[in-house]
Design a protein around this motif. Structure first.
Motif, PDB file in Angstrom:
ATOM      1  N   SER A   1      -9.665  -0.593   2.553  1.00 59.62           N
ATOM      2  CA  SER A   1      -9.566  -1.614   3.741  1.00 59.62           C
ATOM      3  C   SER A   1      -8.019  -1.694   3.802  1.00 59.62           C
ATOM      4  O   SER A   1      -7.335  -2.021   4.860  1.00 59.62           O
ATOM      5  CB  SER A   1     -10.391  -2.814   3.513  1.00 59.62           C
TER       6      SER A   1
ATOM      7  N   SER B   1      -2.954   9.330   0.621  1.00 64.82           N
ATOM      8  CA  SER B   1      -3.321   8.530  -0.754  1.00 64.82           C
ATOM      9  C   SER B   1      -4.858   8.189  -0.788  1.00 64.82           C
ATOM     10  O   SER B   1      -5.596   8.014  -1.642  1.00 64.82           O
ATOM     11  CB  SER B   1      -2.489   7.303  -1.124  1.00 64.82           C
ATOM     12  N   ALA B   2      -5.406   8.097   0.497  1.00 63.30           N
ATOM     13  CA  ALA B   2      -6.662   7.587   0.642  1.00 63.30           C
ATOM     14  C   ALA B   2      -7.914   8.890   0.356  1.00 63.30           C
ATOM     15  O   ALA B   2      -9.090   8.621   0.754  1.00 63.30           O
ATOM     16  CB  ALA B   2      -6.932   6.718   2.143  1.00 63.30           C
TER      17      ALA B   2
ATOM     18  N   GLN C   1      -2.207  -4.274  -5.905  1.00 66.38           N
ATOM     19  CA  GLN C   1      -3.533  -4.232  -5.188  1.00 66.38           C
ATOM     20  C   GLN C   1      -4.107  -5.589  -4.942  1.00 66.38           C
ATOM     21  O   GLN C   1      -4.789  -5.674  -4.081  1.00 66.38           O
ATOM     22  CB  GLN C   1      -4.380  -3.242  -6.092  1.00 66.38           C
TER      23      GLN C   1
ATOM     24  N   LYS D   1      -5.606  -0.099   2.406  1.00 66.46           N
ATOM     25  CA  LYS D   1      -4.901   1.353   2.934  1.00 66.46           C
ATOM     26  C   LYS D   1      -4.996   1.345   4.611  1.00 66.46           C
ATOM     27  O   LYS D   1      -3.829   2.009   5.156  1.00 66.46           O
ATOM     28  CB  LYS D   1      -5.384   2.480   2.237  1.00 66.46           C
TER      29      LYS D   1
ATOM     30  N   SER E   1      -4.343  11.152  -6.806  1.00 62.51           N
ATOM     31  CA  SER E   1      -5.659  10.661  -7.042  1.00 62.51           C
ATOM     32  C   SER E   1      -5.885   9.656  -5.854  1.00 62.51           C
ATOM     33  O   SER E   1      -7.082   9.212  -5.593  1.00 62.51           O
ATOM     34  CB  SER E   1      -6.041   9.824  -8.377  1.00 62.51           C
ATOM     35  N   GLY E   2      -4.746   9.127  -5.680  1.00 58.39           N
ATOM     36  CA  GLY E   2      -5.031   7.809  -4.233  1.00 58.39           C
ATOM     37  C   GLY E   2      -5.446   6.707  -4.958  1.00 58.39           C
ATOM     38  O   GLY E   2      -5.690   5.741  -4.088  1.00 58.39           O
TER      39      GLY E   2
ATOM     40  N   LYS F   1     -10.032  -1.516  -1.575  1.00 62.96           N
ATOM     41  CA  LYS F   1      -8.819  -0.326  -1.699  1.00 62.96           C
ATOM     42  C   LYS F   1      -8.598   0.085  -0.340  1.00 62.96           C
ATOM     43  O   LYS F   1      -7.392   0.370   0.334  1.00 62.96           O
ATOM     44  CB  LYS F   1      -9.021   0.367  -2.839  1.00 62.96           C
TER      45      LYS F   1
ATOM     46  N   GLN G   1       0.970  -1.170   0.114  1.00 63.99           N
ATOM     47  CA  GLN G   1      -0.048   0.180   0.040  1.00 63.99           C
ATOM     48  C   GLN G   1       0.941   1.311   0.065  1.00 63.99           C
ATOM     49  O   GLN G   1       0.411   2.286  -0.590  1.00 63.99           O
ATOM     50  CB  GLN G   1      -0.878   0.089   1.191  1.00 63.99           C
TER      51      GLN G   1
ATOM     52  N   THR H   1      -8.621  11.351  -1.480  1.00 63.44           N
ATOM     53  CA  THR H   1      -9.502  11.534  -2.499  1.00 63.44           C
ATOM     54  C   THR H   1     -10.668  10.564  -2.623  1.00 63.44           C
ATOM     55  O   THR H   1     -11.833  11.021  -2.859  1.00 63.44           O
ATOM     56  CB  THR H   1      -8.702  11.545  -3.860  1.00 63.44           C
ATOM     57  N   MET H   2     -10.426   9.407  -2.263  1.00 59.93           N
ATOM     58  CA  MET H   2     -11.252   8.086  -2.456  1.00 59.93           C
ATOM     59  C   MET H   2     -12.341   8.451  -0.983  1.00 59.93           C
ATOM     60  O   MET H   2     -13.358   7.649  -1.020  1.00 59.93           O
ATOM     61  CB  MET H   2     -10.611   6.958  -2.250  1.00 59.93           C
TER      62      MET H   2
ATOM     63  N   ARG I   1      -0.142   9.577  -5.299  1.00 63.91           N
ATOM     64  CA  ARG I   1      -0.604  10.415  -4.249  1.00 63.91           C
ATOM     65  C   ARG I   1      -1.874  11.362  -4.639  1.00 63.91           C
ATOM     66  O   ARG I   1      -2.710  11.576  -3.672  1.00 63.91           O
ATOM     67  CB  ARG I   1       0.583  11.291  -3.774  1.00 63.91           C
TER      68      ARG I   1
ATOM     69  N   VAL J   1       1.632   8.805   4.425  1.00 62.39           N
ATOM     70  CA  VAL J   1       1.637   8.799   3.112  1.00 62.39           C
ATOM     71  C   VAL J   1       0.644   7.994   2.445  1.00 62.39           C
ATOM     72  O   VAL J   1      -0.088   8.402   1.661  1.00 62.39           O
ATOM     73  CB  VAL J   1       3.114   8.404   2.497  1.00 62.39           C
ATOM     74  N   ILE J   2       0.418   6.840   3.177  1.00 67.67           N
ATOM     75  CA  ILE J   2      -0.929   6.005   2.798  1.00 67.67           C
ATOM     76  C   ILE J   2      -1.952   6.623   3.202  1.00 67.67           C
ATOM     77  O   ILE J   2      -3.107   6.742   2.405  1.00 67.67           O
ATOM     78  CB  ILE J   2      -0.779   4.674   3.795  1.00 67.67           C
TER      79      ILE J   2
ATOM     80  N   ALA K   1       0.640   4.109  -2.755  1.00 63.85           N
ATOM     81  CA  ALA K   1       0.446   5.381  -2.178  1.00 63.85           C
ATOM     82  C   ALA K   1       1.514   6.215  -2.965  1.00 63.85           C
ATOM     83  O   ALA K   1       1.376   7.245  -3.364  1.00 63.85           O
ATOM     84  CB  ALA K   1       0.359   5.660  -0.942  1.00 63.85           C
TER      85      ALA K   1
END
Lengths: 88, 343
Positions: free
Chosen positions: B303, B327-328, A42, B305, A32-33, B301, A22, B330-331, A30, B323-324, A26
């Motif tokens: 979960s 990345s989450a 994934q 993250k 759009s994630g 995705k 992950q 926007t979602m 970054r 960082v993770i 990431a």
């Protein structure tokens, strides 16, 4: 034949592998994630997540059938995380 | 493996030691949502597991506390901290200070377009040097203004703070909580240049070596010459509780005991509230509307993250967890659990 410690070890490795995968996702997405669900990293995360969920439900040394399934899950996690090279 | 909504991990400071804890199984600092606010998420930071009665010589003393949000702005090899809440004053063990941070109460006063740019260089993983524009602006929280270092991340995201993008203020992420207790100086105490001292809630960084003094109780705090044969001087001190300066200063005193001039607690917290909401909302949406199950993609995705961030945080690798979490973001936008929906 695997022991309980092996299962614990597999669980630890699986969680670490998910975290590392992950982070790699990431690190590259970054803004759009998001990545495609069929992205290799994934997919591997999802498989590990599923195996962890299954391991959580099973108990070792109750029945032979369950032991076989646990062993199968253990081997699958080992295969998926072997590139981390922390298995002894 | 239990995944919590807010994770707390003490990382430094004498007050984080077991000798001063009320409950050994818990961290010294507490980070939690305001229990009286059900509809909004207001973060509270408090050293509520520290047994201050076990810490010697705390009467009288002063404190300064900071809560900072740590983010990367897209640069995973560099962290930017922004003080989102701070407090200082006279310390009383009967009334332990609690910091409050309400992301909804934060708004950027300075327009991003008017920020003054300063160029800083950042070393990238591949060895090249990248350039990031860095600006200063103000944040307004209630009636209080905070000066923040605001940065514009290359190439597309304009951000006033690591936790702000345009008008969106993010709650989720990595916070640091720092709580420093100073045992008050009394007139005649020796003070040394560039060290921090306090008197009745007044915290200052000594400008010279000398003796501590005050004109009257807590007023006109100054330093005089220590050597009777030397040149006489009397330097008045200005209040200084700058976060960055204090943080670097205390980090040089890791080995000191709880008996020293100051004692402190440095803690980290990871808030995954919005992410948790998004995961639950996704599951409810699928349960109520979906016939295909294709929507489970986002659930998977998010979960993963969340687990990734959790594992890194629990292992003390806070940067990677952040960082993770970034990345989450926007979602997670516009994904809230709607318990009133007709399902």
């Amino acid at each position: 034949m695997i022991a309980l410690q092996d299962v614990w070890s597999a669980v630890d490795h699986a969680y670490e592998a998910i975290a590392e995968l992950q982070f790699q996702i990431a690190d590259r997405s970054r803004i759009s994630g998001d990545v495609d669900i069929f992205n290799k990293k994934q997919t591997r995360s999802t498989m590990l997540l599923a195996y962890l969920g299954a391991l959580d439900e099973l108990r070792l040394n109750i029945t032979i059938v369950e032991n076989r399934i646990v062993e199968r899950l253990y081997n699958n996690i080992k295969t998926l995380t072997k590139d981390i090279r922390r298995w002894d | 493996m239990e995944i919590k909504n807010i994770l707390v991990k003490d990382s430094n400071g004498q007050l984080a030691e077991d000798a001063y804890k009320l409950d050994l199984s818990k961290d010294a600092a507490g980070v939690y949502f305001d229990p009286e606010e059900l509809n909004t998420r207001i973060l509270k930071f408090s050293p509520n597991n520290v047994n201050f009665d076990a810490v010697p010589n705390l009467n009288p003393s002063s404190y300064v506390a900071f809560a900072t949000y740590n983010g990367t702005l897209g640069y995973s090899n560099r962290m930017f901290s922004t003080v989102v809440s701070q407090d200082s004053g006279t310390f009383s063990s009967n009334n332990v200070p609690i910091l409050t941070y309400n992301p909804n109460g934060v708004s950027s006063v300075t327009d991003a377009a008017t920020l003054q740019d300063v160029v800083i260089e950042i070393s990238m993983f591949n060895g090249t040097i990248d350039v990031l524009n860095y600006s200063e602006g103000y944040l307004n929280v209630g009636n209080k203004d905070y000066v923040v270092e605001s940065r514009r991340a290359f190439p597309t995201v304009v951000s006033n703070m690591p936790n702000v993008e345009y008008k969106q203020v993010y709650l989720d992420g990595w916070y640091s909580y720092t709580f420093v207790l100073f045992r008050d100086s009394v007139p005649g105490n020796p003070v040394f240049k560039d060290n921090y001292y306090s008197r009745g809630g007044f915290i200052f960084k000594a400008s010279v070596d000398g003796l501590f003094g005050e004109d009257s109780l807590g007023v006109g705090i100054h330093i005089t010459n220590a050597d009777p044969a030397g040149t006489e001087f009397k330097e008045y001190q200005v209040e200084n509780n700058d976060y960055e300066s204090i943080l670097f200063w205390i980090s040089g005193y890791t080995g000191e005991t709880g008996q020293a001039n100051h004692t402190y607690l440095h803690s980290q917290a990871l808030v995954t509230d919005t992410l948790r909401d998004a995961i639950v909302a996704e599951a409810i949406d699928i349960a109520c509307d979906s016939t295909t199950g294709i929507e489970f993609m986002d659930w998977q995705k998010l979960s993963a993250k969340r687990i990734g961030a959790y594992v890194f945080f629990e292992n003390g690798i806070f940067e990677k967890a952040q960082v993770i979490m970034e990345s989450a973001r926007t979602m997670c936008l516009n994904k809230k659990v709607d318990l009133a929906r007709n399902c």
